[in-house]
Enzyme design. Structure first.
Site, PDB file in Angstrom:
ATOM      1  N   LYS A  54      18.829  20.926  10.898  1.00  0.00           N
ATOM      2  CA  LYS A  54      17.917  19.517  10.549  1.00  0.00           C
ATOM      3  C   LYS A  54      18.550  18.778   9.359  1.00  0.00           C
ATOM      4  O   LYS A  54      19.102  19.124   8.418  1.00  0.00           O
ATOM      5  CB  LYS A  54      16.754  19.964  10.847  1.00  0.00           C
ATOM      6  CG  LYS A  54      16.323  20.632  11.953  1.00  0.00           C
ATOM      7  CD  LYS A  54      14.845  21.154  11.892  1.00  0.00           C
ATOM      8  CE  LYS A  54      14.395  21.757  13.326  1.00  0.00           C
ATOM      9  NZ  LYS A  54      12.989  22.174  13.435  1.00  0.00           N
ATOM     10  N   TYR A  89      11.912  16.281  21.593  1.00  0.00           N
ATOM     11  CA  TYR A  89      10.777  17.053  21.135  1.00  0.00           C
ATOM     12  C   TYR A  89       9.310  16.598  22.127  1.00  0.00           C
ATOM     13  O   TYR A  89       8.275  16.764  21.667  1.00  0.00           O
ATOM     14  CB  TYR A  89      10.099  17.103  19.479  1.00  0.00           C
ATOM     15  CG  TYR A  89      10.881  17.735  18.593  1.00  0.00           C
ATOM     16  CD1 TYR A  89      11.126  19.278  19.180  1.00  0.00           C
ATOM     17  CD2 TYR A  89      11.639  17.485  17.510  1.00  0.00           C
ATOM     18  CE1 TYR A  89      11.868  20.214  18.162  1.00  0.00           C
ATOM     19  CE2 TYR A  89      12.162  18.461  16.740  1.00  0.00           C
ATOM     20  CZ  TYR A  89      12.346  19.525  16.986  1.00  0.00           C
ATOM     21  OH  TYR A  89      12.858  20.682  16.206  1.00  0.00           O
ATOM     22  N   ASN A 142      11.971  23.259   8.240  1.00  0.00           N
ATOM     23  CA  ASN A 142      12.698  24.753   8.595  1.00  0.00           C
ATOM     24  C   ASN A 142      13.990  24.906   9.015  1.00  0.00           C
ATOM     25  O   ASN A 142      14.678  25.756   9.598  1.00  0.00           O
ATOM     26  CB  ASN A 142      11.863  25.506   9.520  1.00  0.00           C
ATOM     27  CG  ASN A 142      11.775  24.766  10.936  1.00  0.00           C
ATOM     28  OD1 ASN A 142      12.101  23.573  11.299  1.00  0.00           O
ATOM     29  ND2 ASN A 142      10.784  25.412  11.938  1.00  0.00           N
ATOM     30  N   HIS A 168      17.246  24.144  14.249  1.00  0.00           N
ATOM     31  CA  HIS A 168      16.518  24.380  15.637  1.00  0.00           C
ATOM     32  C   HIS A 168      17.268  25.012  16.382  1.00  0.00           C
ATOM     33  O   HIS A 168      18.754  25.213  16.298  1.00  0.00           O
ATOM     34  CB  HIS A 168      16.419  23.058  16.049  1.00  0.00           C
ATOM     35  CG  HIS A 168      16.363  23.105  17.877  1.00  0.00           C
ATOM     36  ND1 HIS A 168      15.023  23.033  18.268  1.00  0.00           N
ATOM     37  CD2 HIS A 168      17.307  22.843  18.613  1.00  0.00           C
ATOM     38  CE1 HIS A 168      15.200  23.252  19.748  1.00  0.00           C
ATOM     39  NE2 HIS A 168      16.671  22.839  19.917  1.00  0.00           N
ATOM     40  N   GLU A 204      19.009  20.154  26.417  1.00  0.00           N
ATOM     41  CA  GLU A 204      19.263  19.433  25.000  1.00  0.00           C
ATOM     42  C   GLU A 204      20.740  19.297  24.798  1.00  0.00           C
ATOM     43  O   GLU A 204      20.964  18.279  24.331  1.00  0.00           O
ATOM     44  CB  GLU A 204      18.654  20.746  24.089  1.00  0.00           C
ATOM     45  CG  GLU A 204      17.216  20.765  23.722  1.00  0.00           C
ATOM     46  CD  GLU A 204      16.649  21.923  23.153  1.00  0.00           C
ATOM     47  OE1 GLU A 204      17.422  22.903  22.777  1.00  0.00           O
ATOM     48  OE2 GLU A 204      15.443  22.198  23.328  1.00  0.00           O
TER      49      GLU A 204
HETATM   50  N1  ATP Z   1       2.270  23.404  12.292  1.00  0.00           N
HETATM   51  C1  ATP Z   1       3.230  22.478  12.228  1.00  0.00           C
HETATM   52  N2  ATP Z   1       3.434  21.880  11.285  1.00  0.00           N
HETATM   53  C2  ATP Z   1       4.545  21.137  10.756  1.00  0.00           C
HETATM   54  N3  ATP Z   1       5.503  21.181  11.778  1.00  0.00           N
HETATM   55  C3  ATP Z   1       5.520  21.996  12.847  1.00  0.00           C
HETATM   56  C4  ATP Z   1       4.389  22.536  13.024  1.00  0.00           C
HETATM   57  N4  ATP Z   1       4.760  23.335  14.189  1.00  0.00           N
HETATM   58  C5  ATP Z   1       6.084  22.881  14.461  1.00  0.00           C
HETATM   59  N5  ATP Z   1       6.446  22.170  13.781  1.00  0.00           N
HETATM   60  C6  ATP Z   1       7.872  21.619  13.644  1.00  0.00           C
HETATM   61  O1  ATP Z   1       8.201  21.375  14.964  1.00  0.00           O
HETATM   62  C7  ATP Z   1       9.280  21.978  15.364  1.00  0.00           C
HETATM   63  C8  ATP Z   1       9.203  22.483  16.746  1.00  0.00           C
HETATM   64  O2  ATP Z   1       8.206  23.446  16.935  1.00  0.00           O
HETATM   65  P1  ATP Z   1       8.258  24.666  17.928  1.00  0.00           P
HETATM   66  O3  ATP Z   1       6.996  25.183  18.176  1.00  0.00           O
HETATM   67  O4  ATP Z   1       9.370  23.912  18.996  1.00  0.00           O
HETATM   68  O5  ATP Z   1       9.111  25.699  16.939  1.00  0.00           O
HETATM   69  P2  ATP Z   1      10.720  26.307  17.383  1.00  0.00           P
HETATM   70  O6  ATP Z   1      10.933  26.647  18.390  1.00  0.00           O
HETATM   71  O7  ATP Z   1      10.586  27.402  16.265  1.00  0.00           O
HETATM   72  O8  ATP Z   1      11.457  25.268  16.365  1.00  0.00           O
HETATM   73  P3  ATP Z   1      12.629  24.266  17.013  1.00  0.00           P
HETATM   74  O9  ATP Z   1      12.269  23.441  18.189  1.00  0.00           O
HETATM   75  O10 ATP Z   1      12.817  23.202  16.001  1.00  0.00           O
HETATM   76  O11 ATP Z   1      13.692  24.987  17.177  1.00  0.00           O
HETATM   77  C9  ATP Z   1       9.343  23.288  14.350  1.00  0.00           C
HETATM   78  O12 ATP Z   1      10.551  23.632  14.081  1.00  0.00           O
HETATM   79  C10 ATP Z   1       8.866  22.578  13.160  1.00  0.00           C
HETATM   80  O13 ATP Z   1       9.911  21.717  12.310  1.00  0.00           O
HETATM   81 MG    MG Z   2      11.332  24.540  19.980  1.00  0.00          MG
END
Ligand code: ATP
Ligand code: MG
Length: 151
Positions: free
Chosen positions: A11, A51, A114, A117, A128
């Site tokens: 990211k 997303y 974080n 992804h 994706e």
């Molecule tokens: N509570 C939150 N506050 C801020 N950002 C969040 C929160 N929850 C998720 N995100 C952001 O949205 C992304 C997508 O959330 P998801 O639940 O799909 O987690 P993930 O699958 O671990 O991450 P990703 O899809 O990015 O790989 C997270 O990686 C984070 O960057």
């Molecule tokens: Mg995810």
């Protein structure tokens, strides 16, 4: 070796913090094959498709700003069980809970930044990959150590 594939994205925070080489190095040393890789500035339109499962959630607008805030590095990785392997190497979503030794556990401190992804299932991976890459951007080749990675 099976041709299972996953999609990973360093990211914008990961790119700006100079973590691309570190992250790709981990995938290479694990034995995963890089099938495609490119730098891409995600547009708001692509971000909403990518997303879409999070539309309407309280963090959605922040997530859109974050993911479009600079270039990302998009990667397709191949290997047996590559989807769960990459998820495990990333660590859980919240870096506070991510185990040390994982990418998020080692390099991040906050869910909203974080670093990486990875697709959460083979179905997500297929979706994706199609969103980010044309077919002619994927490359088929044999890693020199493939005979040592699989029986
Ligand atoms: N509570 C939150 N506050 C801020 N950002 C969040 C929160 N929850 C998720 N995100 C952001 O949205 C992304 C997508 O959330 P998801 O639940 O799909 O987690 P993930 O699958 O671990 O991450 P990703 O899809 O990015 O790989 C997270 O990686 C984070 O960057
Ligand atoms: Mg995810």
């Amino acid at each position: 070796m099976s041709g299972e594939r996953t999609f990973a994205l360093v990211k914008p925070d990961g790119v700006k913090r100079g973590l691309v080489g570190e992250i790709i190095g981990r995938f290479e040393r694990k034995g995963l094959k890089i099938v495609a890789i490119k730098t891409i500035r995600i547009t708001r339109e692509l971000a909403e498709q990518y997303y879409s499962e999070h539309i309407g959630k309280p963090f959605f607008d922040g997530l859109m700003n974050y993911i479009t805030s600079g270039p990302s590095v998009a990667i397709i990785l191949e290997g047996k069980d590559v989807v769960p392997i990459v998820r495990k190497m990333m660590g859980v979503t919240n870096p506070v809970q991510a185990d040390l030794g994982t990418i998020r556990g080692d390099y991040a401190v906050f869910t909203g930044r974080n670093v990486i992804h990875g697709s959460d299932s083979p179905v997500s991976a297929e979706r994706e990959i199609a969103l980010f890459f044309r077919k002619d951007e994927l490359h088929d080749y044999v890693r020199a150590d493939e005979g040592l990675l699989y029986d």
